[in-house]
Design a protein around this motif. Structure first.
Motif, short mmCIF file in Angstrom:
data_model
loop_
_atom_site.label_atom_id
_atom_site.label_comp_id
_atom_site.label_asym_id
_atom_site.label_seq_id
_atom_site.Cartn_x
_atom_site.Cartn_y
_atom_site.Cartn_z
N MET A 299 53.68 90.88 18.23
CA MET A 299 54.52 91.88 18.38
C MET A 299 54.84 93.37 18.51
N GLY A 300 55.91 93.07 19.41
CA GLY A 300 56.37 94.33 19.77
C GLY A 300 57.36 94.76 20.41
N ILE A 301 57.90 96.24 19.59
CA ILE A 301 59.21 96.44 20.02
C ILE A 301 59.06 97.67 21.14
N VAL A 302 59.18 97.54 21.86
CA VAL A 302 60.01 98.31 22.89
C VAL A 302 61.22 98.95 22.92
N SER A 303 62.15 100.50 23.19
CA SER A 303 62.88 100.22 22.36
C SER A 303 63.63 101.43 21.82
N ARG A 304 64.90 101.75 22.20
CA ARG A 304 65.25 102.91 21.93
C ARG A 304 64.99 103.02 20.14
N LEU A 305 65.28 103.99 19.49
CA LEU A 305 65.05 103.56 17.92
C LEU A 305 66.98 103.85 17.71
N GLN A 327 50.23 91.24 14.23
CA GLN A 327 50.36 92.88 13.91
C GLN A 327 51.57 93.37 14.85
N LEU A 328 52.13 94.36 14.74
CA LEU A 328 53.56 94.91 15.10
C LEU A 328 53.32 96.39 15.79
N VAL A 329 52.93 96.17 17.31
CA VAL A 329 53.65 97.88 17.55
C VAL A 329 54.86 98.29 18.05
N VAL A 330 55.07 98.95 18.17
CA VAL A 330 56.41 99.93 18.73
C VAL A 330 56.44 101.48 18.81
N LEU A 331 57.19 100.57 20.39
CA LEU A 331 57.00 102.47 21.35
C LEU A 331 58.65 102.70 20.91
N GLY A 332 58.40 103.82 21.18
CA GLY A 332 60.30 104.39 21.07
C GLY A 332 60.76 105.63 20.56
N ALA A 355 53.03 102.35 14.82
CA ALA A 355 53.51 102.80 15.40
C ALA A 355 54.02 104.61 16.20
N ASN A 356 54.30 103.50 17.59
CA ASN A 356 53.95 105.23 18.34
C ASN A 356 55.62 105.20 19.23
N ILE A 357 55.27 106.58 17.99
CA ILE A 357 57.36 107.58 18.27
C ILE A 357 57.29 108.77 19.24
N TYR A 358 57.33 108.11 20.83
CA TYR A 358 56.97 108.12 21.69
C TYR A 358 57.42 107.98 23.15
N PHE A 359 57.85 108.13 24.10
CA PHE A 359 57.99 107.16 25.42
C PHE A 359 57.19 107.69 26.02
N ILE A 367 52.00 97.45 26.69
CA ILE A 367 52.55 96.37 25.39
C ILE A 367 53.13 94.91 25.67
N TYR A 368 54.19 95.12 27.10
CA TYR A 368 54.87 94.55 27.83
C TYR A 368 53.22 92.88 28.17
N ALA A 369 51.77 93.48 28.52
CA ALA A 369 50.93 92.62 28.72
C ALA A 369 50.07 92.26 27.63
N GLY A 370 50.33 92.97 26.25
CA GLY A 370 49.13 92.65 24.97
C GLY A 370 49.53 91.79 24.17
N CYS A 371 50.71 92.00 24.68
CA CYS A 371 51.81 91.85 22.97
C CYS A 371 51.90 89.89 23.08
N ASP A 372 51.88 89.53 22.04
CA ASP A 372 52.48 87.47 22.18
C ASP A 372 53.90 86.88 22.07
N SER A 373 54.47 88.47 21.56
CA SER A 373 56.36 88.36 21.55
C SER A 373 56.46 89.58 21.12
N ILE A 374 57.64 89.75 21.68
CA ILE A 374 58.71 91.15 21.98
C ILE A 374 60.06 90.76 21.12
N LEU A 375 60.57 91.75 20.49
CA LEU A 375 61.31 91.85 19.41
C LEU A 375 62.82 92.15 19.60
N VAL A 376 63.97 91.55 20.24
CA VAL A 376 65.19 92.33 20.57
C VAL A 376 66.37 91.71 19.41
#
Length: 478
Positions: A299-305, A327-332, A355-359, A367-376
């Motif tokens: 799962m991926g999260i690409v977001s302002r935190l 697995q969870l991948v976070v960017l933001g 957890a990738n705490i930067y942009f 992340i968009y290409a490699g994840c199975d789902s994206i959490l919003v």
């Protein structure tokens, strides 16, 4: 030929803090050049990239009254991808490394910008039929047009559109200060005009005086007429419902498209996605130091935190989400609280959470290409671009049914074999967890259904061309 001026505080590729910049930078290119002359007016910030500064031409300068002062207004110009862009030059207001900061200073700066954006029109020889203003930073443009500028023949008959990208930000300060900065007469600061809970709101002024109001999705247009989402403006928006349009944002499929994307490991389309999307998953796991496992559910999260994005819900259920095989991948970046939260859980689940705490634009594509789902799981979401990108890359969005998320993601129905993602209705951590668990069940146990849903997601068309057609209708009505 219809002439339209876009007036905004940001515009890609020059300066961007959010989705507003994407709209202002992309939409003007989508109109037929034989029928529309669309130009953009933004501030000439000191922090614009050097390569753009070097391409600008000086056009003119003059001095303008604002309040009791006179201010310098310079006009710089360049054409970018066929769209004329005018930059309002004033070092006093537009210096600094960030475009927003202290609210009071921002209000002074954008009062100046609104008046300057209208004042430059005669000197650049452009008289638009419509000024299209974006968010509170351009909120005083419709106000000036119908008050201080109304007696000048040049401005008579110009119509205005006010677009709300996020109602939470309104440019509010005390009346005395806003009156001083704007130079507007005192009779405008009443509850039926700019006054709001004893303060002045620049956005409210724009909503009162604009000929049409738009916002960035149909559901959000309805939601903001209710007290829960209306941020104190629900009464005004109900009163103006006949002038209010909801038009979903698009994304630029030249930039966000797995078939053309050079930032991802392996390009793919609806014919070869089953095989090639997996290569992107393995490359993402490798790059981020997660176990390389093509059967893992990523799962991926690409977001302002920030609070708006529903991250407090994730906090409640994080340990329940991180089951084996997930697995969870976070960017933001964003609020310290959420940055620390993801770092903490990464320490707790190092083999499952990155957890990738930067942009990083590049990592977001991966992340968009490699994840199975994206959490919003947002609390509210005027439009949301994350889920549109996720759809295009076949990473199934898991969203809360609010604003643009509700309008663009069709929930999976296993009986009818329809849907492009998963959704839940109430802002509730259990409901989110149940939805995530349901998505896992489909992913692990009904592989074929999952793959068909990926294909349907990738086939959705949320390009700007679709939105531009609706804006054309709106402009024609004016």
């Amino acid at each position: 030929m219809k002439k339209i001026a876009y007036i905004a505080s940001e515009c890609v590729p020059f300066i961007k803090t959010g989705g507003l910049a994407d709209v202002v930078g992309t939409l003007p290119k989508k109109f037929n050049r034989n029928e529309y002359d669309v130009r953009v007016i933004i501030p000439n910030y000191m922090c614009l990239p050097e390569k753009f500064k070097n391409s600008m031409k000086y056009i003119t300068h003059f001095h303008m009254d604002i309040g009791w002062r006179q201010q310098y207004v310079g006009v710089m110009y360049m054409e970018y991808e066929g769209v004329p862009i005018y930059f309002i030059d004033n070092e006093y207001y537009f210096n600094g490394f960030n475009i927003y900061g202290d609210v009071k200073w921002d209000i002074e700066k954008y009062c100046y910008f609104c008046k300057a954006a209208l004042s430059i029109l005669p000197s650049i020889g452009f008289r638009p039929d419509i000024v299209h203003c974006h968010d509170w930073q351009a909120g005083l443009v419709p106000v000036y047009l119908k008050t201080l500028f109304a007696s000048n023949p040049f401005y008579q008959g110009i119509k205005s559109v006010m677009t709300i990208h996020n109602l939470q930000f309104q440019g509010k300060w005390d009346i005395k200060t806003v009156q001083e900065y704007s130079g507007l007469p005192s009779d405008l600061f009443t509850p039926d005009k700019l006054e709001m809970n004893k303060d002045a709101s620049m956005l409210k002024g724009g909503l009162v005086y604009a000929d049409k109001i738009t916002t960035v999705s149909n559901t959000y247009a309805h939601e903001i007429q209710t007290p829960y989402y209306g941020e104190g403006l629900d009464g005004l928006l109900q009163a103006r419902w006949q002038s209010l349009w909801g038009i979903v944002n698009g994304i630029d499929y030249d930039v966000f498209n797995p078939a053309k994307d050079n930032k991802i490991e392996c390009k793919y389309n609806t014919r070869n996605y089953k095989k090639n999307k997996l290569k992107n998953k393995l490359a993402l796991q490798k790059e981020l130091g997660l176990p390389e496992d093509e059967n893992a559910y990523v799962m991926g999260i690409v977001s302002r935190l920030t609070d708006q994005k529903g991250l407090d819900l994730i906090d409640h259920i994080m340990n329940d989400i991180m089951t084996d095989g997930t697995q969870l991948v976070v960017l933001g970046t964003g609020d310290r609280r959420y940055e620390d939260m993801f770092r903490y859980y990464q320490g707790f689940h190092p083999a499952k959470l990155s957890a990738n705490i930067y942009f990083s634009d590049e990592l977001s594509h991966k992340i968009y290409a490699g994840c199975d789902s994206i959490l919003v799981p947002s609390r509210f979401e005027p439009c949301g671009l994350t889920q549109l990108m996720a759809l295009k890359y076949g990473s199934l969005p898991i969203v809360r049914e609010t604003g643009g998320l509700k309008d663009t993601v069709q929930p999976y129905n296993e009986f009818e074999g329809t849907g492009t993602g998963f959704s839940f209705a109430n802002y509730d951590a259990r409901e989110l967890l149940n939805t995530i668990n349901y998505s896992k069940q489909i992913f692990f146990d009904k592989k074929e259904d999952w793959q068909k849903m990926m294909k349907r997601a990738m086939e959705q068309d949320y390009s700007w061309d679709q939105s531009a057609k609706i804006y054309e209708q709106l402009y024609s009505e004016l």
